[in-house]
Write a protein that holds these residues in place. Structure first.
Motif, PDB file in Angstrom:
ATOM      1  N   THR A 176      14.699 -13.076  22.313  1.00 15.47           N
ATOM      2  CA  THR A 176      15.461 -11.931  22.795  1.00 15.47           C
ATOM      3  C   THR A 176      15.435 -11.990  24.308  1.00 15.47           C
ATOM      4  OG1 THR A 176      13.458 -10.565  22.647  1.00 15.47           O
ATOM      5  CG2 THR A 176      15.017 -10.434  20.811  1.00 15.47           C
ATOM      6  N   GLY A 177      16.595 -12.237  24.898  1.00 14.23           N
ATOM      7  CA  GLY A 177      16.635 -12.448  26.338  1.00 14.23           C
ATOM      8  C   GLY A 177      15.885 -13.716  26.674  1.00 14.23           C
ATOM      9  N   GLU A 178      14.881 -13.594  27.552  1.00 13.95           N
ATOM     10  CA  GLU A 178      14.053 -14.747  27.902  1.00 13.95           C
ATOM     11  C   GLU A 178      12.710 -14.734  27.189  1.00 13.95           C
ATOM     12  OE1 GLU A 178      13.686 -14.821  32.119  1.00 13.95           O
ATOM     13  OE2 GLU A 178      15.825 -15.210  32.475  1.00 13.95           O
ATOM     14  N   THR A 179      12.516 -13.781  26.286  1.00 12.15           N
ATOM     15  CA  THR A 179      11.232 -13.639  25.588  1.00 12.15           C
ATOM     16  C   THR A 179      11.260 -14.386  24.265  1.00 12.15           C
ATOM     17  OG1 THR A 179      10.908 -11.448  26.566  1.00 12.15           O
ATOM     18  CG2 THR A 179       9.575 -12.000  24.644  1.00 12.15           C
ATOM     19  N   LEU A 180      10.230 -15.191  24.038  1.00 13.75           N
ATOM     20  CA  LEU A 180      10.075 -15.922  22.788  1.00 13.75           C
ATOM     21  C   LEU A 180       8.852 -15.390  22.048  1.00 13.75           C
ATOM     22  CD1 LEU A 180      10.720 -19.597  23.971  1.00 13.75           C
ATOM     23  CD2 LEU A 180      12.296 -18.109  22.734  1.00 13.75           C
ATOM     24  N   SER A 181       9.049 -15.052  20.766  1.00 12.92           N
ATOM     25  CA  SER A 181       7.958 -14.507  19.952  1.00 12.92           C
ATOM     26  C   SER A 181       7.910 -15.211  18.614  1.00 12.92           C
ATOM     27  CB  SER A 181       8.145 -13.003  19.720  1.00 12.92           C
ATOM     28  OG  SER A 181       8.283 -12.312  20.937  1.00 12.92           O
ATOM     29  N   LEU A 182       6.709 -15.325  18.072  1.00  9.04           N
ATOM     30  CA  LEU A 182       6.548 -15.826  16.705  1.00  9.04           C
ATOM     31  C   LEU A 182       6.661 -14.651  15.743  1.00  9.04           C
ATOM     32  CD1 LEU A 182       3.539 -18.254  17.241  1.00  9.04           C
ATOM     33  CD2 LEU A 182       5.888 -18.904  16.740  1.00  9.04           C
ATOM     34  N   ILE A 183       7.422 -14.848  14.671  1.00  9.14           N
ATOM     35  CA  ILE A 183       7.629 -13.765  13.711  1.00  9.14           C
ATOM     36  C   ILE A 183       7.283 -14.235  12.302  1.00  9.14           C
ATOM     37  CG2 ILE A 183       9.404 -12.601  15.076  1.00  9.14           C
ATOM     38  CD1 ILE A 183      11.504 -13.887  13.218  1.00  9.14           C
ATOM     39  N   GLU A 184       6.966 -13.274  11.444  1.00  8.82           N
ATOM     40  CA  GLU A 184       6.761 -13.546  10.023  1.00  8.82           C
ATOM     41  C   GLU A 184       8.105 -13.506   9.297  1.00  8.82           C
ATOM     42  OE1 GLU A 184       2.846 -12.015   8.280  1.00  8.82           O
ATOM     43  OE2 GLU A 184       3.382 -10.484   9.753  1.00  8.82           O
TER      44      GLU A 184
ATOM     45  N   ASP B 287       9.222 -11.372   7.228  1.00 11.11           N
ATOM     46  CA  ASP B 287       9.824 -10.048   7.192  1.00 11.11           C
ATOM     47  C   ASP B 287      10.237  -9.548   8.573  1.00 11.11           C
ATOM     48  OD1 ASP B 287       7.394  -9.560   8.340  1.00 11.11           O
ATOM     49  OD2 ASP B 287       6.692  -8.158   6.815  1.00 11.11           O
ATOM     50  N   GLY B 288      10.082 -10.382   9.595  1.00 11.78           N
ATOM     51  CA  GLY B 288      10.523 -10.008  10.936  1.00 11.78           C
ATOM     52  C   GLY B 288       9.450  -9.413  11.811  1.00 11.78           C
ATOM     53  N   ARG B 289       8.253  -9.188  11.276  1.00 13.70           N
ATOM     54  CA  ARG B 289       7.180  -8.626  12.100  1.00 13.70           C
ATOM     55  C   ARG B 289       6.737  -9.635  13.151  1.00 13.70           C
ATOM     56  NH1 ARG B 289       2.387  -6.690   8.495  1.00 13.70           N
ATOM     57  NH2 ARG B 289       2.888  -8.651   7.421  1.00 13.70           N
ATOM     58  N   VAL B 290       6.558  -9.145  14.366  1.00 16.64           N
ATOM     59  CA  VAL B 290       6.159 -10.011  15.466  1.00 16.64           C
ATOM     60  C   VAL B 290       4.656 -10.290  15.387  1.00 16.64           C
ATOM     61  CG1 VAL B 290       5.991 -10.224  17.974  1.00 16.64           C
ATOM     62  CG2 VAL B 290       8.031  -9.211  16.953  1.00 16.64           C
ATOM     63  N   ILE B 291       4.302 -11.571  15.469  1.00 18.86           N
ATOM     64  CA  ILE B 291       2.892 -11.957  15.484  1.00 18.86           C
ATOM     65  C   ILE B 291       2.360 -11.938  16.911  1.00 18.86           C
ATOM     66  CG2 ILE B 291       1.264 -13.813  14.996  1.00 18.86           C
ATOM     67  CD1 ILE B 291       3.149 -14.702  12.747  1.00 18.86           C
ATOM     68  N   GLY B 292       3.107 -12.564  17.806  1.00 23.20           N
ATOM     69  CA  GLY B 292       2.683 -12.635  19.200  1.00 23.20           C
ATOM     70  C   GLY B 292       3.616 -13.525  19.983  1.00 23.20           C
ATOM     71  N   ALA B 293       3.291 -13.738  21.222  1.00 19.66           N
ATOM     72  CA  ALA B 293       4.125 -14.571  22.091  1.00 19.66           C
ATOM     73  C   ALA B 293       4.073 -16.022  21.632  1.00 19.66           C
ATOM     74  CB  ALA B 293       3.665 -14.441  23.532  1.00 19.66           C
ATOM     75  N   TYR B 294       5.195 -16.709  21.793  1.00 23.98           N
ATOM     76  CA  TYR B 294       5.283 -18.124  21.424  1.00 23.98           C
ATOM     77  C   TYR B 294       4.627 -18.953  22.519  1.00 23.98           C
ATOM     78  CZ  TYR B 294       7.421 -22.733  20.855  1.00 23.98           C
ATOM     79  OH  TYR B 294       7.634 -24.087  20.719  1.00 23.98           O
ATOM     80  N   GLY B 295       3.630 -19.747  22.104  1.00 30.38           N
ATOM     81  CA  GLY B 295       2.911 -20.552  23.075  1.00 30.38           C
ATOM     82  C   GLY B 295       3.352 -21.993  23.133  1.00 30.38           C
TER      83      GLY B 295
ATOM     84  N   LEU C 204      14.655 -21.626  15.453  1.00 30.75           N
ATOM     85  CA  LEU C 204      14.822 -20.620  16.495  1.00 30.75           C
ATOM     86  C   LEU C 204      15.900 -19.640  16.056  1.00 30.75           C
ATOM     87  CD1 LEU C 204      14.280 -19.661  19.467  1.00 30.75           C
ATOM     88  CD2 LEU C 204      16.171 -21.178  20.135  1.00 30.75           C
ATOM     89  N   VAL C 205      15.586 -18.352  16.069  1.00 32.56           N
ATOM     90  CA  VAL C 205      16.579 -17.321  15.758  1.00 32.56           C
ATOM     91  C   VAL C 205      16.780 -16.490  17.017  1.00 32.56           C
ATOM     92  CG1 VAL C 205      16.078 -17.283  13.294  1.00 32.56           C
ATOM     93  CG2 VAL C 205      14.819 -15.773  14.802  1.00 32.56           C
TER      94      VAL C 205
END
Length: 309
Positions: A164-172, A174-182, A191-192
């Motif tokens: 989303t924008g410049e932010t990358l996150s790992l998701i499950e 069901d769409g729940r965010v786990i944390g920042a993509y390292g 990539l979605v």
């Protein structure tokens, strides 16, 4: 007045003191026995040893210190240090089931140090603290006396990388965010991209899985207007799918690729948003090559006309 059964005159005085005449006050039942005891002490019937006095003073001071610790909130820490010193300090921690959660993060979540006592450690609170860590789905905490702590973790599973924008996150899934993509260990995840993509990706990817030849080439999914998808393939081609019945468009593309190998050509995109029309956009290099080919063809036609005159 009332009858006295005891033969001792001292006992008679105690009983009489309990009821001072017909209109006297009556002591509560729980005070009568202590009253009799102190009366015997004062009358010399019971002799208290000399060592009782210093012991009693020590007890009073200890009780006062204990009360002060409780009031000031220091009793828990004092009890923890005492039980730790008695051999119940946590000196071994066994962590299992963790892959993305470091042991350091586990120790910090539980606040473990050399003074942590296994007796005072609350297993339920420890479990809650562990389950607040980003990757931990569920946790179990087991105390093995005198000083071992067994921790079992079940971690969440990364399904995709959400941008989303410049932010990358790992998701499950069901769409729940786990944390920042390292970056490390998750480069193979799809990539979605876009608002709403996190929750809409799983059902869409499940649909694509019915077409393995196409799904195996998917590199990224772009959610457009939270209505439809653009599919970016590993070779750089973008497939634009309609909002309604995207599976039919994929079937049409697969039939087209079977006949013309369109997905192996030097093209930029395939637009399938209209049911009765397919629009193909060439890459810049392909357009240059096409322009050069058209120019060469035009020259050849002119040359053939001159030679025929």
């Amino acid at each position: 007045m009332f009858a006295l059964n005891a033969t001792s005159s001292r006992k008679a005085r105690i009983a009489f003191a309990a009821r001072d005449g017909e209109n006297g006050r009556v002591l509560p039942r729980f005070l009568r026995r202590p009253a009799r005891f102190f009366a015997k002490v004062f009358d010399g019937e019971i002799v208290i040893p000399r060592f009782v006095e210093p012991v009693g003073l020590v007890g009073i001071f200890a009780a006062t210190a204990l009360y002060g610790s409780v009031v000031s909130g220091q009793f828990g820490g004092a009890a923890e240090r005492v039980t730790a010193a008695l051999g119940f300090a946590v000196n071994e921690v066994e962590v299992s089931g963790h892959r993305n959660t470091s042991e350091v993060a586990v120790f910090e979540a539980l606040g473990l140090d050399e003074f942590t006592s296994l007796i005072s450690l609350d297993a339920a609170e420890a479990r809650k603290a562990l389950e607040s860590l980003p990757w931990v789905e569920t946790a179990t905490v087991r105390k093995v006396y005198p000083g071992k702590l067994e921790i079992g973790l079940e971690e969440r599973r990364a399904f995709a990388i959400w941008q989303t924008g410049e932010t990358l996150s790992l998701i499950e899934r069901d769409g729940r965010v786990i944390g920042a993509y390292g970056g490390a260990g998750f480069a193979s995840l799809p990539l979605v991209v876009g608002p709403g993509a996190a929750t809409a990706a799983a059902p869409f990817m499940e649909m694509l899985s019915r077409y393995p030849r196409f799904a195996s080439q998917v590199k990224a999914l772009i959610h457009v207007g939270e209505r439809r998808w653009d599919v970016r393939l590993a070779n750089g081609i973008t497939v634009k799918l309609p909002a309604e019945a995207p599976e039919k468009a994929v079937e049409r593309l697969m039939a087209m690729d079977e006949q013309t190998q369109i997905l192996s050509r030097d093209i930029a995109s395939v637009d399938l948003r209209l049911e009765d029309r397919t629009t193909v956009a060439l890459t810049e290099n392909a357009m240059l090559r096409r322009a050069a080919a058209l120019e060469a063809r035009a020259k050849a036609i002119k040359a053939s006309k001159r030679s025929s005159i």
